[in-house]
Design a protein around this motif. Structure first.
Motif, PDB file in Angstrom:
ATOM      1  N   ALA A 157       0.819  -1.220   0.000  1.00 29.75           N
ATOM      2  CA  ALA A 157       0.000   0.000   0.000  1.00 29.75           C
ATOM      3  C   ALA A 157       0.851   1.268   0.000  1.00 29.75           C
ATOM      4  O   ALA A 157       0.547   2.224  -0.721  1.00 29.75           O
ATOM      5  CB  ALA A 157      -0.941  -0.009   1.206  1.00 29.75           C
ATOM      6  N   GLU A 158       1.914   1.271   0.791  1.00 29.25           N
ATOM      7  CA  GLU A 158       2.717   2.487   0.916  1.00 29.25           C
ATOM      8  C   GLU A 158       3.284   2.930  -0.437  1.00 29.25           C
ATOM      9  O   GLU A 158       3.145   4.089  -0.834  1.00 29.25           O
ATOM     10  CB  GLU A 158       3.843   2.259   1.930  1.00 29.25           C
ATOM     11  CG  GLU A 158       4.625   3.514   2.227  1.00 29.25           C
ATOM     12  CD  GLU A 158       5.751   3.264   3.222  1.00 29.25           C
ATOM     13  OE1 GLU A 158       5.448   3.029   4.414  1.00 29.25           O
ATOM     14  OE2 GLU A 158       6.921   3.310   2.802  1.00 29.25           O
ATOM     15  N   VAL A 159       3.905   1.994  -1.156  1.00 28.62           N
ATOM     16  CA  VAL A 159       4.516   2.361  -2.439  1.00 28.62           C
ATOM     17  C   VAL A 159       3.443   2.722  -3.470  1.00 28.62           C
ATOM     18  O   VAL A 159       3.590   3.686  -4.223  1.00 28.62           O
ATOM     19  CB  VAL A 159       5.445   1.242  -2.952  1.00 28.62           C
ATOM     20  CG1 VAL A 159       5.830   1.472  -4.406  1.00 28.62           C
ATOM     21  CG2 VAL A 159       6.697   1.164  -2.095  1.00 28.62           C
ATOM     22  N   ARG A 160       2.352   1.958  -3.494  1.00 31.41           N
ATOM     23  CA  ARG A 160       1.281   2.282  -4.459  1.00 31.41           C
ATOM     24  C   ARG A 160       0.702   3.659  -4.174  1.00 31.41           C
ATOM     25  O   ARG A 160       0.400   4.414  -5.097  1.00 31.41           O
ATOM     26  CB  ARG A 160       0.180   1.220  -4.411  1.00 31.41           C
ATOM     27  CG  ARG A 160       0.612  -0.043  -5.129  1.00 31.41           C
ATOM     28  CD  ARG A 160      -0.541  -1.021  -5.285  1.00 31.41           C
ATOM     29  NE  ARG A 160       0.004  -2.352  -5.501  1.00 31.41           N
ATOM     30  CZ  ARG A 160      -0.666  -3.478  -5.326  1.00 31.41           C
ATOM     31  NH1 ARG A 160      -1.930  -3.434  -4.937  1.00 31.41           N
ATOM     32  NH2 ARG A 160      -0.084  -4.635  -5.528  1.00 31.41           N
ATOM     33  N   GLN A 161       0.526   3.967  -2.881  1.00 34.73           N
ATOM     34  CA  GLN A 161      -0.003   5.280  -2.526  1.00 34.73           C
ATOM     35  C   GLN A 161       0.995   6.366  -2.941  1.00 34.73           C
ATOM     36  O   GLN A 161       0.622   7.397  -3.493  1.00 34.73           O
ATOM     37  CB  GLN A 161      -0.265   5.349  -1.015  1.00 34.73           C
ATOM     38  CG  GLN A 161      -1.059   6.556  -0.615  1.00 34.73           C
ATOM     39  CD  GLN A 161      -1.122   6.727   0.894  1.00 34.73           C
ATOM     40  OE1 GLN A 161      -0.846   7.801   1.389  1.00 34.73           O
ATOM     41  NE2 GLN A 161      -1.477   5.694   1.636  1.00 34.73           N
ATOM     42  N   PHE A 162       2.280   6.098  -2.704  1.00 34.89           N
ATOM     43  CA  PHE A 162       3.300   7.068  -3.108  1.00 34.89           C
ATOM     44  C   PHE A 162       3.279   7.302  -4.622  1.00 34.89           C
ATOM     45  O   PHE A 162       3.423   8.436  -5.087  1.00 34.89           O
ATOM     46  CB  PHE A 162       4.695   6.600  -2.670  1.00 34.89           C
ATOM     47  CG  PHE A 162       5.782   7.312  -3.412  1.00 34.89           C
ATOM     48  CD1 PHE A 162       5.981   8.673  -3.206  1.00 34.89           C
ATOM     49  CD2 PHE A 162       6.565   6.654  -4.354  1.00 34.89           C
ATOM     50  CE1 PHE A 162       6.954   9.362  -3.929  1.00 34.89           C
ATOM     51  CE2 PHE A 162       7.523   7.334  -5.076  1.00 34.89           C
ATOM     52  CZ  PHE A 162       7.725   8.692  -4.865  1.00 34.89           C
ATOM     53  N   MET A 163       3.089   6.229  -5.393  1.00 35.27           N
ATOM     54  CA  MET A 163       3.127   6.359  -6.853  1.00 35.27           C
ATOM     55  C   MET A 163       2.033   7.306  -7.382  1.00 35.27           C
ATOM     56  O   MET A 163       2.157   7.852  -8.471  1.00 35.27           O
ATOM     57  CB  MET A 163       3.038   4.985  -7.533  1.00 35.27           C
ATOM     58  CG  MET A 163       4.289   4.109  -7.372  1.00 35.27           C
ATOM     59  SD  MET A 163       5.839   4.841  -7.964  1.00 35.27           S
ATOM     60  CE  MET A 163       5.653   4.601  -9.742  1.00 35.27           C
ATOM     61  N   ILE A 164       0.969   7.499  -6.595  1.00 29.53           N
ATOM     62  CA  ILE A 164      -0.063   8.470  -6.988  1.00 29.53           C
ATOM     63  C   ILE A 164       0.553   9.875  -7.042  1.00 29.53           C
ATOM     64  O   ILE A 164       0.179  10.697  -7.870  1.00 29.53           O
ATOM     65  CB  ILE A 164      -1.264   8.413  -6.008  1.00 29.53           C
ATOM     66  CG1 ILE A 164      -1.961   7.045  -6.102  1.00 29.53           C
ATOM     67  CG2 ILE A 164      -2.250   9.549  -6.283  1.00 29.53           C
ATOM     68  CD1 ILE A 164      -3.073   6.845  -5.074  1.00 29.53           C
ATOM     69  N   SER A 165       1.555  10.126  -6.181  1.00 28.83           N
ATOM     70  CA  SER A 165       2.152  11.467  -6.131  1.00 28.83           C
ATOM     71  C   SER A 165       3.208  11.688  -7.211  1.00 28.83           C
ATOM     72  O   SER A 165       3.821  12.746  -7.260  1.00 28.83           O
ATOM     73  CB  SER A 165       2.733  11.741  -4.744  1.00 28.83           C
ATOM     74  OG  SER A 165       3.831  10.900  -4.519  1.00 28.83           O
TER      75      SER A 165
END
Ligand SMILES: [Zn+2]
Length: 521
Positions: free
Chosen positions: A140-148
């Motif tokens: 989740a952390e990396v996927r959420q970061f990739m939104i940015s």
């Protein structure tokens, strides 16, 4: 008195900090405002890209010097909801005309391979073939970061960082000047973005954690910006690299051309399924079974290791996945073989799911045995003890001096490598005629007649001839070529099985493949 003084100093520093916004931050603010005006980023609450292209299997190249094996994206769509920090990516992959060289789950593809990956805040999941959610909350952390680092997400996230900076960069020889914005989000992820003289975002460079690469570089190029209505522009061409490093020219991960981009779509936000919300965090599980005198299978996860006892030391065959798995495998080996140093770790091949634990074994002081094709990449990229800021591991936290006498060593071979004390032996043989990995080894234990393989089967006993994979046929052919006397097969994936079953299942498939096979025997 002393405390008061300290407080006064701290307060005045705080006041100064608020009053003086550094010039770089001010300029970044102005540039980001102009960038926002240019593409309407702050008007984008959600967005959906639909298109076609190609994608690669990260860490699954034929040799360490090759580009990632790629397949075509018959369809691709990505839906992002910025307010809810959610994203959904759907793909239909087909082999197309891409060479079937290299690895990856289901590669080379027969027919179509579908995938859906999702994130919503701190939850991540995928859908199985039946459409049921499978929790992947550790992603989740990396996927959420990739939104940015998406086209509009970059501008939003950079504007949210009061310490965002801008620097001029001249591209020597091209006469182009770009301005590079840098910002940090989620407390640790650093991103940079290059803006052209139209204030359009052309390229993002960032880093995400990876067990093999450490802070792994990701480069995304956004081109072909078009109006999508309401003063919003979006890039219709997205090109992404992942895993570039100094020894290669560029590792192509993804290239998509959008046929349609819709801003502010209905129902872009996702509902986290209960099964995902309540899923327990995955934990490392090592289950050991004695296979023969001085030989143990260390299973319990997706990848096995094998521990072998020698007179004066211990050895491990395969250090897969990551630091956590490797540390658990090392601990279990020490429990099974007390008081003996783990002197060797034998690596079957360089694919990242099979080499992600090598660093932990290296930090333990083990010598890594691998094919000479991997020497440069392992020595100069994978095993360097430089800090890994996004996901520190054992070697980065407890490094040894690079000038020596560091305990870790790399021993490479071309065709054959043996570890022996005269009684117990581990022999690595390079596998011939194999499309999955050019450096692949099978590992033979002559005393117990155990043969260890990665990604070559064996298939379940009784598998019809037509369903026996070319990988298992390659295993069969190499056993015959090397005249190995095998009684038991121990795969890195799955359970041990007998050579009798292997002969009766794979033998007929190998016989059938022989006349047509270009490699021949
Ligand atoms: Zn592999």
């Amino acid at each position: 008195m002393r405390n008061v003084l300290v407080t006064l100093v701290a307060v005045s520093a705080l006041v100064l900090g608020l009053a003086v916004v550094p010039a770089a931050a001010q300029n970044a603010r102005a540039l980001l405002q102009a960038a926002d005006n240019a593409v309407g980023a702050s008007k984008v609450n959600s967005i959906q890209y639909t298109g076609t292209g190609r994608i690669s299997y990260l860490g699954q190249n034929f040799t360490t010097a090759d580009d990632w094996p790629r397949v075509d994206l018959k369809s691709w769509s990505q839906t992002i909801d910025y307010g809810n920090k959610s994203a959904k990516e759907e793909m239909v992959r087909v082999q197309g005309n891409n060479p079937p060289r290299g690895g990856g789950a289901g590669f080379p593809i027969t027919g179509e391979q579908r995938s859906t990956t999702l994130v919503s805040g701190n939850y991540a999941w995928t859908l199985n073939a039946q459409g049921q959610p499978q929790a992947q909350n550790d992603q989740a952390e990396v996927r959420q970061f990739m939104i940015s680092v998406t086209p509009h997400g970059f501008i939003k996230a950079a504007m949210a960082d009061p310490n965002a900076t801008v620097t001029d960069r001249e591209f020597i020889g091209t006469g182009r000047n770009l301005r590079v914005v840098g910002f940090t989000t989620m407390g640790k992820y650093r991103s940079t973005g290059e803006f052209n003289d139209q204030n359009m975002l052309e390229r993002v460079v960032t880093w995400i954690p990876n067990p093999v690469m450490g802070d792994m570089q990701v480069e995304i190029r956004y081109t072909d910006w078009k109006d999508v209505g309401n003063g919003i522009k979006a890039p219709f061409h997205i090109h992404m690299h992942q895993g570039d490093h100094p020894l290669v020219r560029g590792m192509n991960f993804m290239d998509v051309q959008a046929s349609e981009v819709k801003a502010n779509v209905e129902s872009a936000s996702l509902t986290v399924p209960d099964a995902v919300r309540s899923a327990a965090a995955p934990r490392v599980n090592v289950q050991s079974t004695k296979l023969a005198d001085g030989v143990w299978l260390l299973a319990g996860g997706s990848h096995n290791s094998i521990a072998v006892e020698f007179k004066d030391f211990a050895a491990i065959i395969e250090a897969p996945l990551d630091d956590a798995r490797s540390n658990a495998v090392i601990a279990e080996t020490k429990r099974l073989i007390p008081g003996k140093q783990i002197r060797y770790v034998v690596n079957t091949h360089h694919h990242w799911d099979h080499s992600g634990g090598l660093r932990a074994a290296y930090a333990e002081g083990a010598t890594i045995i691998t094919n000479e094709l991997n020497k440069d990449f392992y020595e100069r990229v994978v095993l360097v003890p430089q800090p890994r800021s996004l996901s520190p591991d054992r070697l980065s936290q407890f490094p040894f001096a690079t000038t020596g006498p560091g305990p870790g060593k790399l021993e490479t071979y071309r065709e054959r490598h043996a570890i022996s004390d005269g009684d117990q032996s581990i022999i690595s043989y390079h596998v011939d005629g194999f499309n999955h990995a050019g450096d692949m080894a099978i590992v033979y234990l002559p005393k117990s007649k155990i043969l260890i393989n990665a990604d070559m089967g064996p298939p379940a006993a009784g598998t019809p001839v037509a369903n026996v994979s070319p990988n298992s046929v390659a295993l069969y052919n190499n056993i015959k070529r090397l005249k190995l006397d095998v009684s038991q097969h121990v795969p890195i994936h799955g359970n041990p099985s007998s050579n009798t079953d292997f002969e009766s299942t794979v033998g007929p498939a190998a016989a059938r493949a022989r006349p047509a096979g270009p490699e021949g025997q």
